[in-house]
Design a protein around this motif. Sequence first.
Motif, PDB file in Angstrom:
ATOM      1  N   LEU A  86       1.001  -5.665 -31.486  1.00 16.66           N
ATOM      2  CA  LEU A  86      -0.140  -4.950 -30.818  1.00 16.66           C
ATOM      3  C   LEU A  86      -0.151  -3.482 -30.628  1.00 16.66           C
ATOM      4  CD1 LEU A  86       0.764  -6.754 -27.349  1.00 16.66           C
ATOM      5  CD2 LEU A  86      -0.727  -7.900 -28.818  1.00 16.66           C
ATOM      6  N   ASP A  87      -1.005  -2.613 -30.542  1.00 13.75           N
ATOM      7  CA  ASP A  87      -1.428  -1.294 -30.383  1.00 13.75           C
ATOM      8  C   ASP A  87      -1.011  -0.678 -29.916  1.00 13.75           C
ATOM      9  OD1 ASP A  87      -3.396  -1.828 -29.475  1.00 13.75           O
ATOM     10  OD2 ASP A  87      -4.993  -0.367 -30.177  1.00 13.75           O
ATOM     11  N   VAL A  88      -1.013  -1.608 -28.402  1.00 17.89           N
ATOM     12  CA  VAL A  88      -0.212  -0.065 -27.327  1.00 17.89           C
ATOM     13  C   VAL A  88       1.386  -0.904 -26.776  1.00 17.89           C
ATOM     14  CG1 VAL A  88      -2.744   0.579 -27.118  1.00 17.89           C
ATOM     15  CG2 VAL A  88      -2.170  -1.645 -25.713  1.00 17.89           C
ATOM     16  N   THR A  89       1.637  -0.239 -26.127  1.00 16.21           N
ATOM     17  CA  THR A  89       2.522  -0.482 -24.799  1.00 16.21           C
ATOM     18  C   THR A  89       2.224  -0.127 -23.445  1.00 16.21           C
ATOM     19  OG1 THR A  89       3.444   1.054 -25.162  1.00 16.21           O
ATOM     20  CG2 THR A  89       4.409  -0.224 -26.422  1.00 16.21           C
ATOM     21  N   GLU A  90       0.995   0.596 -23.226  1.00 16.99           N
ATOM     22  CA  GLU A  90       0.711   1.155 -21.788  1.00 16.99           C
ATOM     23  C   GLU A  90      -1.061   0.153 -21.758  1.00 16.99           C
ATOM     24  OE1 GLU A  90       2.489   3.310 -19.230  1.00 16.99           O
ATOM     25  OE2 GLU A  90       0.479   4.533 -19.795  1.00 16.99           O
ATOM     26  N   LEU A  91      -1.532   0.312 -20.749  1.00 16.92           N
ATOM     27  CA  LEU A  91      -3.242   0.010 -20.761  1.00 16.92           C
ATOM     28  C   LEU A  91      -3.498   0.344 -19.184  1.00 16.92           C
ATOM     29  CD1 LEU A  91      -5.424  -0.392 -22.456  1.00 16.92           C
ATOM     30  CD2 LEU A  91      -4.883  -3.389 -21.259  1.00 16.92           C
ATOM     31  N   VAL A  92      -4.463   0.986 -19.072  1.00 13.52           N
ATOM     32  CA  VAL A  92      -4.826   1.220 -17.654  1.00 13.52           C
ATOM     33  C   VAL A  92      -6.241   0.140 -17.704  1.00 13.52           C
ATOM     34  CG1 VAL A  92      -6.527   2.925 -16.136  1.00 13.52           C
ATOM     35  CG2 VAL A  92      -4.486   4.178 -18.040  1.00 13.52           C
ATOM     36  N   PRO A 127       0.829  -1.291  -0.082  1.00  9.82           N
ATOM     37  CA  PRO A 127      -0.681  -0.061  -0.263  1.00  9.82           C
ATOM     38  C   PRO A 127       0.944   1.044   0.063  1.00  9.82           C
ATOM     39  CG  PRO A 127      -0.699  -1.713   1.345  1.00  9.82           C
ATOM     40  CD  PRO A 127       0.119  -1.981   0.877  1.00  9.82           C
ATOM     41  N   GLY A 128       1.859   1.589   1.054  1.00  5.53           N
ATOM     42  CA  GLY A 128       2.629   2.648   0.888  1.00  5.53           C
ATOM     43  C   GLY A 128       3.611   3.039  -0.547  1.00  5.53           C
ATOM     44  N   ASN A 129       4.040   2.056  -1.723  1.00  7.87           N
ATOM     45  CA  ASN A 129       4.095   2.369  -2.861  1.00  7.87           C
ATOM     46  C   ASN A 129       2.565   3.074  -4.226  1.00  7.87           C
ATOM     47  OD1 ASN A 129       6.067   1.301  -2.147  1.00  7.87           O
ATOM     48  ND2 ASN A 129       6.041  -0.063  -3.794  1.00  7.87           N
ATOM     49  N   ALA A 130       1.613   2.705  -3.446  1.00  8.12           N
ATOM     50  CA  ALA A 130      -0.006   2.589  -4.122  1.00  8.12           C
ATOM     51  C   ALA A 130      -0.239   4.396  -4.607  1.00  8.12           C
ATOM     52  CB  ALA A 130      -0.447   2.215  -3.831  1.00  8.12           C
ATOM     53  N   VAL A 131      -0.212   4.898  -5.440  1.00  6.19           N
ATOM     54  CA  VAL A 131      -0.376   6.056  -5.928  1.00  6.19           C
ATOM     55  C   VAL A 131      -2.046   6.361  -5.967  1.00  6.19           C
ATOM     56  CG1 VAL A 131       0.027   8.308  -7.079  1.00  6.19           C
ATOM     57  CG2 VAL A 131       1.446   7.201  -6.166  1.00  6.19           C
ATOM     58  N   ASP A 132      -3.040   7.205  -5.757  1.00  5.29           N
ATOM     59  CA  ASP A 132      -4.089   7.222  -5.969  1.00  5.29           C
ATOM     60  C   ASP A 132      -4.648   7.445  -7.350  1.00  5.29           C
ATOM     61  OD1 ASP A 132      -5.196   6.677  -3.672  1.00  5.29           O
ATOM     62  OD2 ASP A 132      -5.954   8.931  -3.088  1.00  5.29           O
ATOM     63  N   GLY A 133      -5.815   6.900  -8.306  1.00  9.00           N
ATOM     64  CA  GLY A 133      -5.667   7.527  -9.795  1.00  9.00           C
ATOM     65  C   GLY A 133      -5.188   5.857 -10.221  1.00  9.00           C
ATOM     66  N   ASP A 134      -5.284   6.360 -12.002  1.00 11.37           N
ATOM     67  CA  ASP A 134      -5.159   5.061 -12.842  1.00 11.37           C
ATOM     68  C   ASP A 134      -4.193   4.127 -11.989  1.00 11.37           C
ATOM     69  OD1 ASP A 134      -6.847   6.205 -14.134  1.00 11.37           O
ATOM     70  OD2 ASP A 134      -5.961   7.294 -15.549  1.00 11.37           O
ATOM     71  N   ILE A 135      -4.251   2.581 -12.535  1.00 12.44           N
ATOM     72  CA  ILE A 135      -2.927   2.002 -12.474  1.00 12.44           C
ATOM     73  C   ILE A 135      -2.838   0.893 -13.986  1.00 12.44           C
ATOM     74  CG2 ILE A 135      -2.470  -0.944 -11.454  1.00 12.44           C
ATOM     75  CD1 ILE A 135      -4.738  -0.671  -9.555  1.00 12.44           C
ATOM     76  N   LYS A 136      -1.813   1.779 -14.196  1.00 10.18           N
ATOM     77  CA  LYS A 136      -0.952   1.724 -15.729  1.00 10.18           C
ATOM     78  C   LYS A 136      -0.265   0.007 -15.794  1.00 10.18           C
ATOM     79  CE  LYS A 136      -1.436   6.406 -16.649  1.00 10.18           C
ATOM     80  NZ  LYS A 136      -0.405   7.122 -17.175  1.00 10.18           N
ATOM     81  N   ALA A 137      -0.658  -0.701 -16.648  1.00 10.57           N
ATOM     82  CA  ALA A 137       0.355  -1.450 -17.162  1.00 10.57           C
ATOM     83  C   ALA A 137       1.406  -1.988 -18.001  1.00 10.57           C
ATOM     84  CB  ALA A 137      -0.726  -3.137 -16.637  1.00 10.57           C
ATOM     85  N   ARG A 138       1.937  -2.512 -18.201  1.00 11.38           N
ATOM     86  CA  ARG A 138       3.237  -2.481 -19.590  1.00 11.38           C
ATOM     87  C   ARG A 138       2.566  -3.998 -20.350  1.00 11.38           C
ATOM     88  NH1 ARG A 138       7.694  -1.911 -16.053  1.00 11.38           N
ATOM     89  NH2 ARG A 138       8.235  -3.559 -16.551  1.00 11.38           N
ATOM     90  N   ILE A 139       2.491  -3.227 -21.760  1.00  7.49           N
ATOM     91  CA  ILE A 139       1.396  -4.273 -22.324  1.00  7.49           C
ATOM     92  C   ILE A 139       2.708  -4.539 -23.499  1.00  7.49           C
ATOM     93  CG2 ILE A 139       0.101  -4.948 -24.476  1.00  7.49           C
ATOM     94  CD1 ILE A 139      -1.083  -4.476 -21.000  1.00  7.49           C
ATOM     95  N   SER A 140       3.299  -5.743 -23.420  1.00  6.78           N
ATOM     96  CA  SER A 140       3.971  -6.422 -24.812  1.00  6.78           C
ATOM     97  C   SER A 140       4.113  -7.864 -25.078  1.00  6.78           C
ATOM     98  CB  SER A 140       5.925  -6.619 -23.662  1.00  6.78           C
ATOM     99  OG  SER A 140       5.893  -7.751 -22.713  1.00  6.78           O
ATOM    100  N   GLY A 141       4.385  -8.276 -26.382  1.00  6.19           N
ATOM    101  CA  GLY A 141       4.424  -9.658 -25.730  1.00  6.19           C
ATOM    102  C   GLY A 141       5.197  -9.714 -27.986  1.00  6.19           C
ATOM    103  N   GLU A 142       4.919 -11.443 -28.518  1.00  2.48           N
ATOM    104  CA  GLU A 142       5.313 -11.336 -29.974  1.00  2.48           C
ATOM    105  C   GLU A 142       3.861 -10.854 -31.163  1.00  2.48           C
ATOM    106  OE1 GLU A 142       5.952 -13.788 -27.384  1.00  2.48           O
ATOM    107  OE2 GLU A 142       7.508 -13.441 -27.048  1.00  2.48           O
ATOM    108  N   ALA A 143       2.587 -10.603 -30.191  1.00  3.82           N
ATOM    109  CA  ALA A 143       1.775 -10.623 -31.270  1.00  3.82           C
ATOM    110  C   ALA A 143       2.240  -8.762 -31.855  1.00  3.82           C
ATOM    111  CB  ALA A 143       0.493 -10.985 -30.515  1.00  3.82           C
TER     112      ALA A 143
END
Length: 767
Positions: free
Chosen positions: A338-344, A320-336
Amino acid sequence: MGKLHKNKWKKTIKMIAAASLLVSGLSGLRPVHAAGGGKLEALGSGILPASGSGSMHSIKVTIPASTVFDGGDQLYISLPGGMDLSTDSSGNVIDPMDDSGLNRINILGSSNPLRDLNGPAPGAPTIEVVKADEDSFLLEIPDRGERYTLEEDASFVIQLGDVTWEDMDEGAVEVKFEAPGHSSFPAGKVPIATVGGGKVAVTAGSKKGTDSDYSFSLTLEEASAGALEPMNGSVRVKLPSGYKWNMNDSIRKVEYGSTYGQDMYFQLTSTDDELTVDVLGTTWEDEDGDGRVQPVEVTGATYEMSEWTLSGLKFTLTKPGNAVDGDIKARISGEADLDVTELVVGTHAKYGVTVSAASEKLPSIYAGREEQRISDIVIKEALYGTLPEGRTLTLTLPEGAAFQKVYEGSSESPAGETDNKNDLELAFVRYTGTDDRTAVFEITGASPSSPGTFSLQEIDIVTAPDFAGDLTMEIGGSAGAKGNVKAADVHAGLTVSASDVPDVTIGLSDQEAADFTLVETVAGGLKDGERITLTLSEGVTFAATPTVDVYQGDLQFEPLKLVNNDRSAAFTITGESDESTTLQFSNVIFTLDRTVAEGEIELKVARSTEVSSYSPFKNLGKEVRVPLARVTTSAAEESVSQASFKVGETMYTVNGTEKAADVAPYIHEGRTYLALRYVADALDVSDNNVLWDPETKTVTLIKESRIVQLQAGNTTASINGVQISLDVPITINNGRVFLPIRSTSLSMGASVEWHDTSREARVVKSL
């Protein structure tokens, strides 16, 4: 739909038309504003392969109120090159108005085709398709020699069933709307899709969360068949620091989510912070029975573009100490590809409730008025379930304001209307107290999966005539919501101002004072039957009745009369104003006796207002003050004694010498009180010249030739045998006699200065 009227007769036009122009299930696009003031808006978009066929979304056409249509007005609609309308078995273009085809005309928001409706109002035209080619069609209002005007905004939707396209270039797919110069239809281009390469669109939806646990769905959409390659088309989702996947490894068969496509098998595996989604194919085999997928000769790539949604992807907040209020953004990657590198993938927030005004621009209300509407109040959860059922939320108005009741004893909600989102429900329970300032609501429906919002609308209140300050509500209750909300800007109902203040002399009559002006700040602010009283400082009287002129407005009132032994002048309102009124007072002449202290002579303007029997405020007066003259002493004669007292403090000073009292000054009903002993010290009255009669409860102060007598509970004082009125009497508190500093000092020929910031009273007496 909006209404049209012809000349003086109102008619209704059924703004209905053809065609559906987007791949179904795709997300919305930004609207295109047409040159004529209307709006063209695609209701969906998507990625298309270079060639294909399928059902398209719709285009919404909005036309603003007051638009004028003539019979014969046309709108020409054409598809981009390479895209064609549907044809029947004989190769003929299907007429979008033909009930027998797939493309029946619908009213916006209705699922009923035209043939199921009662038809347009008598005399009102229906938009017709007069021509349809392979890639275009023409809409027209039949020419009956009449003109039609929209009474309100109108919308219709153009729909088209299946279309085909071939060898289209990469980029935006646009539908073109053209209208002749005389036509009132909007014109412009609407982007409805994009022709792309082999990319895979990645989106997140169905996001839910508490303050530590979250879930979402992941949608993968091919831009063309086979864009996700089996056994070589992985997608990886890496969470930010402090979050961890809460998933079991699994193999899922996911059904396609659009109007076309094929089912697909996916394998999901996770480490602490990374989820890997492997594409297995439309068919797969587990040869060894150990859960591991083995390659087979046909892995089952899609033969038409498809879309899949993997639901219930769960993760947890571990730090919890690392969490910041707001969007949680994940990094997107892979062999396909893909049209995005980050996703909420979610939103982090702590349990909490915000209560706010619905808009930044607050309404203006006025002191002393009933049925005044304040801002709508919005109650919003930070997380769903923050407001559990059975808890309460209270709204408390400041003193001098109350919720407006429909009738005396009414227990109806202060909000005329309510609105909610995500099933959050509040019900009004009761008012608390006797002044109708606090309304209690109970949470009767909790939000099940997303943060809820509830708004209280059409809230009317009543304010006392002496209300001052912002209308700020205090939020409380057992639900845990706390804080303050400013709901209106409050203005005084009456203001007073004066011209230059002249100097006057004690002991003289017929001395000119300043002219002054009373301003009613809002029409109807002064009520019928209300009495306005103008009162001078003690020892000052009107030598003549001032002259009153109506400078502006239409307020009706009785003639001004002198009252209270000529110390006051008063008039009564006999007719409320339709235009705010300004009254100018001139010929202001004073007489001053010898008890008047040095300093400003103030005029106090008081209102006595009768409000309805349903209001908790009865006969409360609003006082405003303005100086009209100044009593001065020449420097050659001046020799003064000064004493200073601070409210709540026992230390005081006399002529610069600090002394200690055994009891501190206090404020009661707006007046500062001090123990008798220390008032005498401040006025340089010796102990031998301070007399107390316990039988009559009378204090006598003697200083040189002046004898002042004050009696507990009596607002009349005697100065050398002359009776004068006090605004408050002396009091006895815990066996001690306390005197009002100002009136006592003035009676002894001294003046009093009040310093609000330091809460200090300074007694000044000439020696």
